[in-house]
Design a protein around this motif. Sequence first.
Motif, PDB file in Angstrom:
ATOM      1  N   ASP A 109     111.985  54.988  51.174  1.00  0.00           N
ATOM      2  CA  ASP A 109     112.680  55.951  51.893  1.00  0.00           C
ATOM      3  C   ASP A 109     113.931  55.542  52.544  1.00  0.00           C
ATOM      4  OD1 ASP A 109     112.966  58.934  52.413  1.00  0.00           O
ATOM      5  OD2 ASP A 109     112.639  58.606  54.324  1.00  0.00           O
ATOM      6  N   ASP A 110     113.224  54.307  53.617  1.00  0.00           N
ATOM      7  CA  ASP A 110     114.338  53.638  54.332  1.00  0.00           C
ATOM      8  C   ASP A 110     115.593  53.299  53.445  1.00  0.00           C
ATOM      9  OD1 ASP A 110     112.898  54.411  56.765  1.00  0.00           O
ATOM     10  OD2 ASP A 110     112.022  52.078  56.893  1.00  0.00           O
ATOM     11  N   ALA A 193     111.858  53.821  38.164  1.00  0.00           N
ATOM     12  CA  ALA A 193     110.988  53.840  37.254  1.00  0.00           C
ATOM     13  C   ALA A 193     109.477  54.511  37.766  1.00  0.00           C
ATOM     14  CB  ALA A 193     110.632  52.512  36.606  1.00  0.00           C
ATOM     15  N   LEU A 194     109.321  54.102  39.020  1.00  0.00           N
ATOM     16  CA  LEU A 194     108.162  54.401  39.728  1.00  0.00           C
ATOM     17  C   LEU A 194     108.311  56.080  39.911  1.00  0.00           C
ATOM     18  CD1 LEU A 194     105.483  53.585  41.112  1.00  0.00           C
ATOM     19  CD2 LEU A 194     106.877  53.591  43.066  1.00  0.00           C
ATOM     20  N   ASN A 195     109.451  56.516  40.133  1.00  0.00           N
ATOM     21  CA  ASN A 195     109.486  57.795  40.609  1.00  0.00           C
ATOM     22  C   ASN A 195     109.264  58.473  39.311  1.00  0.00           C
ATOM     23  OD1 ASN A 195     110.455  60.136  41.829  1.00  0.00           O
ATOM     24  ND2 ASN A 195     112.506  59.881  41.421  1.00  0.00           N
ATOM     25  N   ARG A 196     109.981  58.366  38.110  1.00  0.00           N
ATOM     26  CA  ARG A 196     109.749  59.093  37.169  1.00  0.00           C
ATOM     27  C   ARG A 196     108.232  59.092  36.457  1.00  0.00           C
ATOM     28  NH1 ARG A 196     114.639  60.192  34.310  1.00  0.00           N
ATOM     29  NH2 ARG A 196     116.541  59.315  35.211  1.00  0.00           N
ATOM     30  N   LYS A 197     107.537  57.990  36.753  1.00  0.00           N
ATOM     31  CA  LYS A 197     106.087  57.695  36.405  1.00  0.00           C
ATOM     32  C   LYS A 197     105.393  58.831  36.848  1.00  0.00           C
ATOM     33  CE  LYS A 197     102.472  54.338  35.984  1.00  0.00           C
ATOM     34  NZ  LYS A 197     102.012  52.934  36.464  1.00  0.00           N
ATOM     35  N   TRP A 241     113.617  63.478  47.953  1.00  0.00           N
ATOM     36  CA  TRP A 241     112.895  64.547  47.864  1.00  0.00           C
ATOM     37  C   TRP A 241     111.899  64.238  46.618  1.00  0.00           C
ATOM     38  CZ3 TRP A 241     111.948  67.606  43.665  1.00  0.00           C
ATOM     39  CH2 TRP A 241     111.098  68.706  43.737  1.00  0.00           C
ATOM     40  N   SER A 242     112.334  63.934  45.530  1.00  0.00           N
ATOM     41  CA  SER A 242     111.618  63.565  44.314  1.00  0.00           C
ATOM     42  C   SER A 242     110.650  62.584  44.407  1.00  0.00           C
ATOM     43  CB  SER A 242     112.446  63.607  42.823  1.00  0.00           C
ATOM     44  OG  SER A 242     113.119  62.324  43.094  1.00  0.00           O
ATOM     45  N   MET A 243     111.018  61.246  45.129  1.00  0.00           N
ATOM     46  CA  MET A 243     110.082  60.322  45.546  1.00  0.00           C
ATOM     47  C   MET A 243     109.149  60.697  46.361  1.00  0.00           C
ATOM     48  SD  MET A 243     111.369  57.350  44.153  1.00  0.00           S
ATOM     49  CE  MET A 243     110.800  56.085  45.346  1.00  0.00           C
ATOM     50  N   ASP A 248     103.305  62.354  46.845  1.00  0.00           N
ATOM     51  CA  ASP A 248     102.308  63.370  47.152  1.00  0.00           C
ATOM     52  C   ASP A 248     101.553  63.789  45.781  1.00  0.00           C
ATOM     53  OD1 ASP A 248     103.530  63.715  49.524  1.00  0.00           O
ATOM     54  OD2 ASP A 248     104.638  65.454  49.146  1.00  0.00           O
ATOM     55  N   ASN A 249     102.188  63.696  44.613  1.00  0.00           N
ATOM     56  CA  ASN A 249     101.302  63.874  43.388  1.00  0.00           C
ATOM     57  C   ASN A 249     100.298  62.751  43.225  1.00  0.00           C
ATOM     58  OD1 ASN A 249     102.796  66.282  42.781  1.00  0.00           O
ATOM     59  ND2 ASN A 249     104.043  65.284  41.192  1.00  0.00           N
TER      60      ASN A 249
END
Length: 271
Positions: A109-110, A193-197, A241-243, A248-249
Motif C-alpha cells: 500500500d505504501d 498478479a497477486l491482486n487478481r489471484k 481498494w481492490s488490493m 481481506d478475502n
Amino acid sequence: MVKKIQKKTPIALFESIHNESIPEAIVWQFEELILNGILKEGARLPSERHLAEQLQVSRPKLREALTVLKERGLICSGPSESAEIARLTKNALSPALIDLYLRHPKAIDDHLEYRRVQESFAARLAALRATDEDRQALTSIIDEMVKANENNDSDIETELDICFHLAVVDASHNRHLIHTMASLYELNRKGLALNRKYLSNVHEVAKKLLQQHQAICTEICAGRPEEASAAAETHIDFVRWSMKEAQDNLERSHNAKKRSMARQSFSPHNK
C-alpha cells in the motif's frame, strides 16, 4: 494535369553522422537513444555492417565508438557475437525485498501511495506532450486490453496493464520517469498478479480497471492534463481498494479454514 505525390522519407532509428569527431558523435547518439528510452535494455543492435551503413560511417570508426560504449557499461556482448543494450536500471528492489513486500500488504500500500503521485504526474505530462505515435501506442494497448477482457485472460490483462502504464510514462517524455518506472517493473507486475489471484470478484474488477485505463487514455489523447491526472489518481485509488479487498478475502478464507479445523478437533463427538 496529374499532381505528383511526394513520398515521405521514413525516419531512421540511427541518423547519419556528419561530424569531425565521428566516434564521439556516434557515442552521443547512442546515449541520447538510451536516455530517451528508445533503445531499451536488452535491445539487440544491428550487425556492425548494417550499423555502419545507417550511420554512414566506416566500420573502424564504428568499432571505436562501440568500444567506448562498452567501457561505459552502456552496451554488452549478446548471443552469437552480437551487441545489445546493457542492463542499466536493474530492479529498484531486490527479488527478496519484492517478495517481502508481497507478504506484507502495508508495504504494498505504501508503494501504491507513491505510485499515485507518480502516475498522476506521468499522465499530466503525457496529456501535454504526447505525440501522434504515443497516442497510437496507448490506443493500441487499450484495444488489446478489450480483447483480453472479453476472453477473461487474466495473465494477458496483467501484462497489458503494465505495458499501458509504461506507455503513459513514455508519452510523458520525462527521462527520469521512464527509467524509474522500468526499475519498478517486477514489483508492479507481481503486485498486480497477486491482486487478481485473490479477488473474489476478479472479472468485475477487471472490467472496472479496463474502464479506468480507457479514461486515462481518452484524457491523454484529448490533451487534457488535469483530467488525465485525476483519472490516474482515481485508478490507483481503486487499485489500493481492490488490493485491500483481496487481502481481506485471503484473511477470511484463512480464518474460515481454522474455524473448520477447530470444529473438527474440539467437537463433542470427538471426546
